[in-house]
Design an enzyme around this catalytic site. Structure first.
Site, PDB file in Angstrom:
ATOM      1  N   GLU A 120      26.007  43.539  16.699  1.00 59.59           N
ATOM      2  CA  GLU A 120      26.386  44.469  17.757  1.00 59.59           C
ATOM      3  C   GLU A 120      26.776  43.722  19.027  1.00 59.59           C
ATOM      4  O   GLU A 120      27.639  44.181  19.788  1.00 59.59           O
ATOM      5  CB  GLU A 120      25.247  45.446  18.045  1.00 59.59           C
ATOM      6  CG  GLU A 120      25.673  46.627  18.917  1.00 59.59           C
ATOM      7  CD  GLU A 120      24.639  47.740  18.937  1.00 59.59           C
ATOM      8  OE1 GLU A 120      24.730  48.640  18.077  1.00 59.59           O
ATOM      9  OE2 GLU A 120      23.745  47.701  19.796  1.00 59.59           O
ATOM     10  N   HIS A 143      15.923  34.723  -6.551  1.00 55.35           N
ATOM     11  CA  HIS A 143      16.160  35.559  -7.719  1.00 55.35           C
ATOM     12  C   HIS A 143      17.171  36.657  -7.408  1.00 55.35           C
ATOM     13  O   HIS A 143      17.353  37.577  -8.197  1.00 55.35           O
ATOM     14  CB  HIS A 143      14.835  36.175  -8.195  1.00 55.35           C
ATOM     15  CG  HIS A 143      13.820  35.153  -8.580  1.00 55.35           C
ATOM     16  ND1 HIS A 143      13.714  34.653  -9.858  1.00 55.35           N
ATOM     17  CD2 HIS A 143      12.879  34.504  -7.850  1.00 55.35           C
ATOM     18  CE1 HIS A 143      12.747  33.760  -9.906  1.00 55.35           C
ATOM     19  NE2 HIS A 143      12.221  33.641  -8.698  1.00 55.35           N
ATOM     20  N   LYS A 159      30.083  57.500  17.354  1.00 57.18           N
ATOM     21  CA  LYS A 159      29.385  58.713  17.790  1.00 57.18           C
ATOM     22  C   LYS A 159      30.375  59.820  18.134  1.00 57.18           C
ATOM     23  O   LYS A 159      30.183  60.990  17.785  1.00 57.18           O
ATOM     24  CB  LYS A 159      28.509  58.402  18.998  1.00 57.18           C
ATOM     25  CG  LYS A 159      27.313  57.508  18.703  1.00 57.18           C
ATOM     26  CD  LYS A 159      26.525  57.218  19.964  1.00 57.18           C
ATOM     27  CE  LYS A 159      25.343  56.306  19.701  1.00 57.18           C
ATOM     28  NZ  LYS A 159      24.591  56.000  20.945  1.00 57.18           N
TER      29      LYS A 159
END
Length: 529
Positions: free
Chosen positions: A322, A351, A455
């Site tokens: 960000e 793994h 937004k």
């Protein structure tokens, strides 16, 4: 490079902060001998910018804001006495409030004391507190902490199911600077309903952390909530963990918030040193610049070999991406900067994706985080003279060597333990590295226009949904396609969005929208029960 040459390179470039027990090893980063010298000029400019920021200069010009998260752990450095007092008073108020809660002086109606905390927030208002709670928590905590950190109804239901009847002993901490963040607002509204269903007064169980005069501040006052703590406009969400955002839930949990602040403060002292070789934050920023060519061309893989630091990569994902993921530089030129961050934990990562890191596309640099102390108390031997913790170190060193053999770059941060001081130091280290790197690549690390754009786009979708519902309800028995409805509401170019909205509404019975079986037509007749 031979093992002997690697050892000599390790000794030459090892950077340590003795006050917090941290070292940074960059010997396996393939920078040339003259790289640090060439970067001295740009780094001096970054030091100048950081010094001005800490003295109170406008460091976020787009929003005309100062950037003061460094003052949180050294209030005496704030540029005005009033700010110093605000910070000190807030820390004192948090400590006093938590003490009153633990002692039962602040308690819920009908119960002897609060035993749980429900934090409602998102992004920086949740990621930092989650990291702290998971890294430092134990079965001896004074209060258990739960999180509503999304607007996913099923996720909220799972948390409320965990709380069950203990909701009457739960303190809700709602965190939003503006109070307008919809995910947090939704969580708060759902929480209010959960309390009401048990015949409880939400206000008697609620605390707010927000900006003065914000929408949330008004809600808290109108609802007679227990307390409100401040969020200042000079602290960004992703750098707020050492403000009331992180200190309040941590103190309620019973964690050592003083130690966190002290660790961050000591790291700040070390990372103000104007020397790229002796300053670990500067050295990190330089390695990021080297690895990605100053363009973010390689991903940052965070590999902590400690379960308690599992959420570190998730926390750093927001802090780094960000802050650094920007389209424009400070002069307005299109640069599309950023560094992608991901990670798991060792030795689980071996793994999962180390196969690709070693043999696949070479588009990353790794950061190993080594914790020297295995556990409290003595470890048993799982083999002769070997403990589980010895295996963990073996896997770290083995993975690091396997990557190095294939020319894959890595660095290693080593800390003594996962304590409050260590965690505060790690937070401060990366905060400073992000700020210095941003100056090296000429971007504003302290705004987030892309988040705001998302937004706004969500708001457009929800307004379109209201129009579509109104149109369907006007003729409830008339089945219509997404294309027909899009034209009817003046959104002919938004057919796909209209279809996705209808598809979602039809999957949720209370919305009252029905999809005709075997077709793509929708109406507003309620389903038969």
């Amino acid at each position: 490079m031979t093992e002997r040459q690697l050892w000599e390179r390790y000794q030459k470039h090892l950077c340590g902060v003795e006050s917090v027990g941290l070292t940074l090893d960059v010997s396996r980063m393939n920078f040339t001998d003259d790289f640090l010298a060439r970067m001295r000029g740009p780094l001096d400019k970054a030091f100048d910018a950081m010094e001005a920021l800490e003295k109170g200069a406008i460091a976020n010009p787009d929003e005309k804001r100062r950037v003061g998260h460094y003052w949180l752990r050294a209030p005496e450095l704030a540029p005005e006495p009033a700010l110093t007092k605000d910070i000190q008073d807030t820390v004192a108020a948090i400590n006093a409030f938590a003490g009153d809660v633990h002692a039962g002086r602040v308690k819920p109606p009908g119960a002897t004391r609060f035993t749980r905390v429900l934090l409602v927030g998102i992004g920086g208002s949740a990621l930092g507190p989650q990291l702290v709670a998971d890294a430092l928590g134990s079965t001896a905590d004074k209060m258990q902490v739960f999180f509503l950190d999304n607007t996913d109804p099923d996720g909220m239901d799972r948390v409320f199911a965990q709380l069950g009847d203990s909701l009457r002993e739960t303190l809700a901490v709602v965190i939003s600077k503006s109070g307008g963040t919809k995910e947090t607002r939704n969580g708060m509204v759902e929480a209010e309903r959960a309390w009401k269903r048990q015949g409880l007064d939400f206000g008697a169980h609620a605390v707010a952390v927000t900006g003065e005069g914000s929408e949330l501040d008004r809600v808290a006052k109108q609802g007679k909530w227990l307390r409100t703590f401040p969020m200042w406009d000079w602290v960004g969400g992703r750098t707020s963990v050492l403000s009331a955002v992180g200190l309040l839930p941590a103190r309620l949990q019973g964690l050592d918030t003083d130690g966190m602040l002290a660790g961050a403060r000591d790291m700040d002292v070390a990372t103000r040193v104007r020397d790229g070789v002796r300053n670990p934050a500067a050295l990190l920023a330089l390695m990021w610049f080297h690895a990605g060519g100053g363009r973010g061309q390689k991903d940052m893989v965070i590999l902590p070999y400690k379960d308690r630091l599992l959420l570190l990569s998730k926390y750093l994902q927001q802090l780094v991406m960000e802050s650094l993921g920007k389209e424009l530089d400070v002069s307005g030129a299109v640069v599309n900067q950023g560094i992608a961050v991901y990670g798991n934990k060792g030795s689980t990562d071996q793994h999962a994706y180390v196969q690709q890191l070693r043999e696949g596309v070479n588009n990353f640099f790794a950061t190993f985080v080594e914790v020297l102390k295995d556990r409290e108390g003595e470890s048993m031997q799982v083999e002769s003279d070997i403990t589980s913790g010895d295996y963990l170190l073996g896997f770290l060193l083995g993975t690091r060597r396997a990557l190095f053999e294939k020319g894959r770059e890595s660095m290693t941060i080593t800390v003594q333990d996962v304590s409050a001081r260590t965690l505060g130091a790690l937070v401060a280290l990366y905060e400073r590295a992000v700020g210095l790197y941003a100056t090296l690549v000429n971007i504003n690390a302290y705004h987030q226009p892309g988040v705001e754009a998302g937004k706004k786009a969500a708001g457009v979708v929800l307004e379109l949904q209201r129009k579509v519902l109104a149109r369907l309800r006007a003729e409830p028995a008339k089945a219509q396609t997404a294309e027909e409805l899009a034209r009817a509401v003046g959104a002919a170019d938004e057919v796909e969005t209209v279809f996705k909205v209808l598809e979602h509404l039809a999957a949720n019975a209370p919305a009252g929208v029905r999809r005709e079986p075997g077709s793509s037509r929708f109406d507003a007749r309620f389903r038969a029960s």
